[in-house]
Design an enzyme around this catalytic site. Structure first.
Site, mmCIF file in Angstrom:
data_model
loop_
_atom_site.group_PDB
_atom_site.id
_atom_site.type_symbol
_atom_site.label_atom_id
_atom_site.label_comp_id
_atom_site.label_asym_id
_atom_site.label_seq_id
_atom_site.Cartn_x
_atom_site.Cartn_y
_atom_site.Cartn_z
ATOM 1 N N SER A 1 1.424 4.622 -3.257
ATOM 2 C CA SER A 1 1.933 4.996 -1.821
ATOM 3 C C SER A 1 1.869 3.381 -1.514
ATOM 4 C CB SER A 1 1.086 5.689 -0.952
ATOM 5 O OG SER A 1 1.799 5.728 0.462
ATOM 6 N N HIS B 1 6.252 5.204 -4.420
ATOM 7 C CA HIS B 1 6.394 6.082 -3.347
ATOM 8 C C HIS B 1 6.542 5.184 -1.990
ATOM 9 C CE1 HIS B 1 5.981 9.649 -0.941
ATOM 10 N NE2 HIS B 1 5.105 9.039 -0.398
ATOM 11 N N ASP C 1 7.128 5.248 2.173
ATOM 12 C CA ASP C 1 6.984 6.186 3.323
ATOM 13 C C ASP C 1 7.756 5.463 4.357
ATOM 14 O OD1 ASP C 1 5.246 8.382 2.852
ATOM 15 O OD2 ASP C 1 3.858 6.752 2.331
ATOM 16 N N MET D 1 8.874 5.782 8.373
ATOM 17 C CA MET D 1 8.423 6.411 9.752
ATOM 18 C C MET D 1 8.999 5.915 10.809
ATOM 19 S SD MET D 1 4.449 6.808 9.134
ATOM 20 C CE MET D 1 3.554 7.128 7.321
ATOM 21 N N HIS E 1 10.352 8.644 1.167
ATOM 22 C CA HIS E 1 10.114 9.857 1.893
ATOM 23 C C HIS E 1 10.507 9.856 3.338
ATOM 24 C CE1 HIS E 1 6.235 12.313 3.571
ATOM 25 N NE2 HIS E 1 7.216 12.971 3.847
ATOM 26 N N MET F 1 10.135 10.365 6.827
ATOM 27 C CA MET F 1 9.717 11.049 7.965
ATOM 28 C C MET F 1 10.309 10.475 9.288
ATOM 29 S SD MET F 1 5.725 10.715 6.678
ATOM 30 C CE MET F 1 5.873 9.333 5.740
ATOM 31 N N MET G 1 2.736 18.596 1.416
ATOM 32 C CA MET G 1 1.828 17.564 1.959
ATOM 33 C C MET G 1 0.540 18.560 2.428
ATOM 34 S SD MET G 1 3.551 15.110 2.721
ATOM 35 C CE MET G 1 2.689 14.295 3.874
ATOM 36 N N ASP H 1 0.917 15.048 -1.911
ATOM 37 C CA ASP H 1 0.812 13.804 -1.127
ATOM 38 C C ASP H 1 -0.314 14.174 -0.050
ATOM 39 O OD1 ASP H 1 1.174 11.638 0.267
ATOM 40 O OD2 ASP H 1 3.105 11.795 1.084
#
Length: 217
Positions: free
Chosen positions: A6, A31, A33, A35, A64, A66, A135, A171
């Site tokens: 991550s 990976h 993330d 957001m 990912h 979000m 998740m 995750d």
């Protein structure tokens, strides 16, 4: 077993070097993330971070999202180099259409399933998913505790892999012990954050090798 660092947990001031070290250590998927401060109460990586990761490795990069209305930005992140794009069904009005768009652009389409989202509400979407991410913590922050009942959700999703043909990644709080437990239940890959990889004071190559061999630190 797919091991997916991550990159939100890496040293973002030295992102390229971090990616190259993890690449040499044998990471499988990087990976990222993303957001927006709305879908989750935090801000994280953006387009330039994804571009930096993409420029530093030839291995797959997943994003990912979000974010609210991921359909508005999937093209941007695919253009930035994402090979896999995960969206949250709760954030998108027309989920199947967005997953189809990801596939049309040549990336692999995935959904991320929150702890409080029932499998029964998303099963139809699995027909157009290449990847599913279970998740095991509430999304938005690193360093959370594993939510115990999500282990059974991982097991039930693993039972659906043969029918729908997706890859199952986990995750959230993926410690060495959890990786061993959830691998046995049928998970294919794990997002690695502070529970198993970053901030351990151990070379990345040693961490990843130990995880593949089922060893603790």
């Amino acid at each position: 077993m797919l091991l997916c660092p991550s990159m939100m947990c890496a040293d973002l001031t030295n992102l390229g070097a971090e990616v190259r070290e993890l690449d040499a250590a044998g990471a499988d998927v990087f990976h990222c993330d993303v957001m927006d401060g709305s879908f989750v109460p935090n801000f994280a990586m953006g387009l330039e971070d994804v571009r930096a990761v993409r420029a530093s490795t030839e291995r797959p990069v997943d994003v990912h999202l979000m974010v609210e209305r991921p359909s508005a930005c999937v093209d941007l992140f695919i253009d930035a180099g994402a090979d896999i794009v995960y969206i949250h069904p709760e954030a998108e009005r027309h989920v199947v259409k967005t997953l189809a768009r990801i596939r049309e652009r040549g990336a692999r389409a995935g959904i991320a399933i929150n702890p409080d989202t029932s499998i029964s509400t998303v099963e139809e979407m699995l027909n157009v998913c290449d990847c599913v991410m279970a998740m095991t913590v509430s999304p938005g922050f690193a360093g959370q505790r594993f939510i115990e009942f999500t282990a059974d959700k991982v097991r039930r999703l693993a039972e659906l892999k043969g029918r729908y043909g997706f890859t199952l990644t986990v995750d959230g709080a993926c410690s060495p012990a959890r990786i061993e437990q959830l691998s046995a239940l049928g998970a294919d890959g794990f997002v690695l954050g502070t529970s198993a990889l970053f901030g351990k004071g151990i070379p990345y190559a040693t961490c990843l090798d130990n995880l593949r061999k089922g060893k603790d630190y």
